[in-house]
Design a protein around this motif. Structure first.
Motif, PDB file in Angstrom:
ATOM      1  N   UNK A 141       0.829  -1.218   0.000  1.00 49.60           N
ATOM      2  CA  UNK A 141       0.000   0.000   0.000  1.00 49.60           C
ATOM      3  C   UNK A 141       0.857   1.259   0.000  1.00 49.60           C
ATOM      4  N   UNK A 142       1.835   1.305   0.896  1.00 50.32           N
ATOM      5  CA  UNK A 142       2.621   2.529   1.065  1.00 50.32           C
ATOM      6  C   UNK A 142       3.535   2.805  -0.120  1.00 50.32           C
ATOM      7  N   UNK A 143       4.249   1.781  -0.582  1.00 54.58           N
ATOM      8  CA  UNK A 143       5.194   2.022  -1.677  1.00 54.58           C
ATOM      9  C   UNK A 143       4.455   2.350  -2.960  1.00 54.58           C
ATOM     10  N   UNK A 144       3.359   1.646  -3.244  1.00 52.97           N
ATOM     11  CA  UNK A 144       2.599   1.968  -4.453  1.00 52.97           C
ATOM     12  C   UNK A 144       2.002   3.372  -4.370  1.00 52.97           C
ATOM     13  N   UNK A 145       1.570   3.769  -3.196  1.00 56.08           N
ATOM     14  CA  UNK A 145       1.075   5.140  -3.023  1.00 56.08           C
ATOM     15  C   UNK A 145       2.212   6.150  -3.209  1.00 56.08           C
ATOM     16  N   UNK A 146       3.356   5.843  -2.632  1.00 59.19           N
ATOM     17  CA  UNK A 146       4.515   6.738  -2.774  1.00 59.19           C
ATOM     18  C   UNK A 146       4.887   6.919  -4.233  1.00 59.19           C
ATOM     19  N   UNK A 147       4.863   5.843  -4.999  1.00 54.84           N
ATOM     20  CA  UNK A 147       5.212   5.924  -6.416  1.00 54.84           C
ATOM     21  C   UNK A 147       4.184   6.729  -7.200  1.00 54.84           C
ATOM     22  N   UNK A 148       2.914   6.524  -6.893  1.00 55.85           N
ATOM     23  CA  UNK A 148       1.873   7.270  -7.593  1.00 55.85           C
ATOM     24  C   UNK A 148       2.008   8.764  -7.322  1.00 55.85           C
ATOM     25  N   UNK A 163      11.060  10.159  -0.104  1.00 55.46           N
ATOM     26  CA  UNK A 163      10.239  11.286   0.331  1.00 55.46           C
ATOM     27  C   UNK A 163       9.065  10.815   1.175  1.00 55.46           C
ATOM     28  N   UNK A 164       8.497   9.669   0.814  1.00 54.40           N
ATOM     29  CA  UNK A 164       7.378   9.132   1.587  1.00 54.40           C
ATOM     30  C   UNK A 164       7.845   8.696   2.974  1.00 54.40           C
ATOM     31  N   UNK A 165       8.988   8.046   3.058  1.00 50.85           N
ATOM     32  CA  UNK A 165       9.522   7.625   4.360  1.00 50.85           C
ATOM     33  C   UNK A 165       9.678   8.825   5.287  1.00 50.85           C
ATOM     34  N   UNK A 166      10.237   9.895   4.753  1.00 49.34           N
ATOM     35  CA  UNK A 166      10.478  11.092   5.555  1.00 49.34           C
ATOM     36  C   UNK A 166       9.165  11.798   5.880  1.00 49.34           C
ATOM     37  N   UNK A 167       8.326  11.999   4.858  1.00 44.75           N
ATOM     38  CA  UNK A 167       7.060  12.699   5.076  1.00 44.75           C
ATOM     39  C   UNK A 167       6.105  11.944   5.966  1.00 44.75           C
ATOM     40  N   UNK A 168       6.122  10.625   5.898  1.00 50.14           N
ATOM     41  CA  UNK A 168       5.248   9.787   6.718  1.00 50.14           C
ATOM     42  C   UNK A 168       5.782   9.617   8.141  1.00 50.14           C
TER      43      UNK A 168
END
Length: 318
Positions: A141-148, A163-168
């Motif tokens: 869920x998270x990685x596919x969302x991050x890529x989108x 960016x998702x790791x940091x922002x999340x």
């Protein structure tokens, strides 16, 4: 036909003093290993031949590359991340010894899971036959969302996930290689083959998004490769197929576009030497004035040893 034993009495010999030898006490023996040795003393004590000579050659090449402001690229399979070597890699980042990283898809997944739960590496054999292997909700869920989200902003795969790791605010993000690279503006590209990673099994997976993110990273990676000439270093850590193929294509594009990529150093570190890294990293790209090395051993031993040598040489040189 029956043969008789040959008569050796006519065999000609010569004095051993006239023979040319490849190993001598003076030039090729190790020095004694003693308690409390420094890193430099230990490396100097290694016998200057074969594997140790290759290791020292890579260390020298990395230090020389950074002194000239040339790229040092580390491309790695997922096993490097699974072995918990992120702290070692981060020490190289902090010393400005590595300027870019390249991962396969599995490497980014292990790095993401470490940042999220502090653990990774599913027991595949225990769950494969019950149909739950690779079906963890959060990872896909998270990685596919991050890529989108990242593709919509023009990001590549590595930057999007970092960016998702940091922002999340993932709880263990300080242990993430992707996050460490993003925070220091070091490019980390991720190169995938669709169908090889567990996030491709997730209901939210979008092949077009995954492909676009990885293709953007391929073009970024090619730009980095185009600058390796005249002193850069490219090190392949444990990727037996995917990243050696990506490297060869990136090198071909760089040459095609007029970048003179020659007189650089490559190395392949792995537990056993496979065909593609030997051909696509060590031999074919270095057929001009470049130099390729092979170092065989476990990542959890050889990579810390490589890092220790680089960091010690940097400290004593600069």
């Amino acid at each position: 036909m029956k043969y008789s034993p040959i008569d050796l009495s006519g065999v000609r010999t010569y004095p051993i003093a006239e023979r040319q030898n490849k190993v001598s006490i003076k030039n090729d023996f190790a020095s004694p290993i003693t308690a409390g040795m420094s890193v430099s003393e230990f490396l100097s004590a290694l016998p200057p031949q074969l594997g140790s000579q290759a290791l020292l050659g890579v260390i020298d090449a990395v230090v020389a590359a950074r002194a000239k402001g040339k790229p040092v690229v580390m491309a790695m399979g997922a096993h490097v991340i699974k072995c918990g070597l992120q702290p070692v890699l981060k020490s190289l980042i902090e010393a400005d010894a590595v300027t870019a990283f390249a991962l396969n898809g599995a490497g980014s997944i292990h790095d993401y899971e470490i940042s999220l739960i502090g653990e990774t590496s599913e027991d595949v054999g225990a769950v494969l036959h019950c149909g739950t292997f690779g079906m963890a909700e959060e990872t896909g869920r998270d990685i596919n969302r991050a890529l989108k989200d990242g593709v919509a902003k023009g990001m590549g795969y590595g930057e999007a996930v970092a960016s998702f790791i940091i922002g999340n605010k993932n709880p263990h993000r300080e242990h993430s290689l992707l996050a460490a690279c993003a925070e220091r503006h070091i490019p980390v590209t991720v190169h995938v083959a669709l169908g090889t990673d567990i996030i491709h099994q997730h209901p939210t997976a979008d092949g077009a998004v995954i492909g676009q993110a990885s293709f953007t990273d391929f073009k970024i990676f090619t730009s980095i490769v185009s600058e390796l000439g005249d002193g850069g270093v490219y090190i392949n850590l444990g990727s037996a197929v995917l990243l050696p193929e990506v490297f060869l294509k990136a090198l071909s594009i760089a040459q095609n576009l007029g970048h003179h990529v020659d007189h650089f150093t490559t190395a392949n570190f792995d537990m056993q030497q496979h065909y593609r890294p030997l051909q696509n990293v060590v031999k074919r790209p270095t057929s001009g004035r470049s130099r390729g090395y092979t170092i065989t051993g476990h990542h959890e031993i050889m990579i810390p040893l490589l890092a220790a040598g680089i960091l010690d040489r940097i400290r004593s040189t600069f």
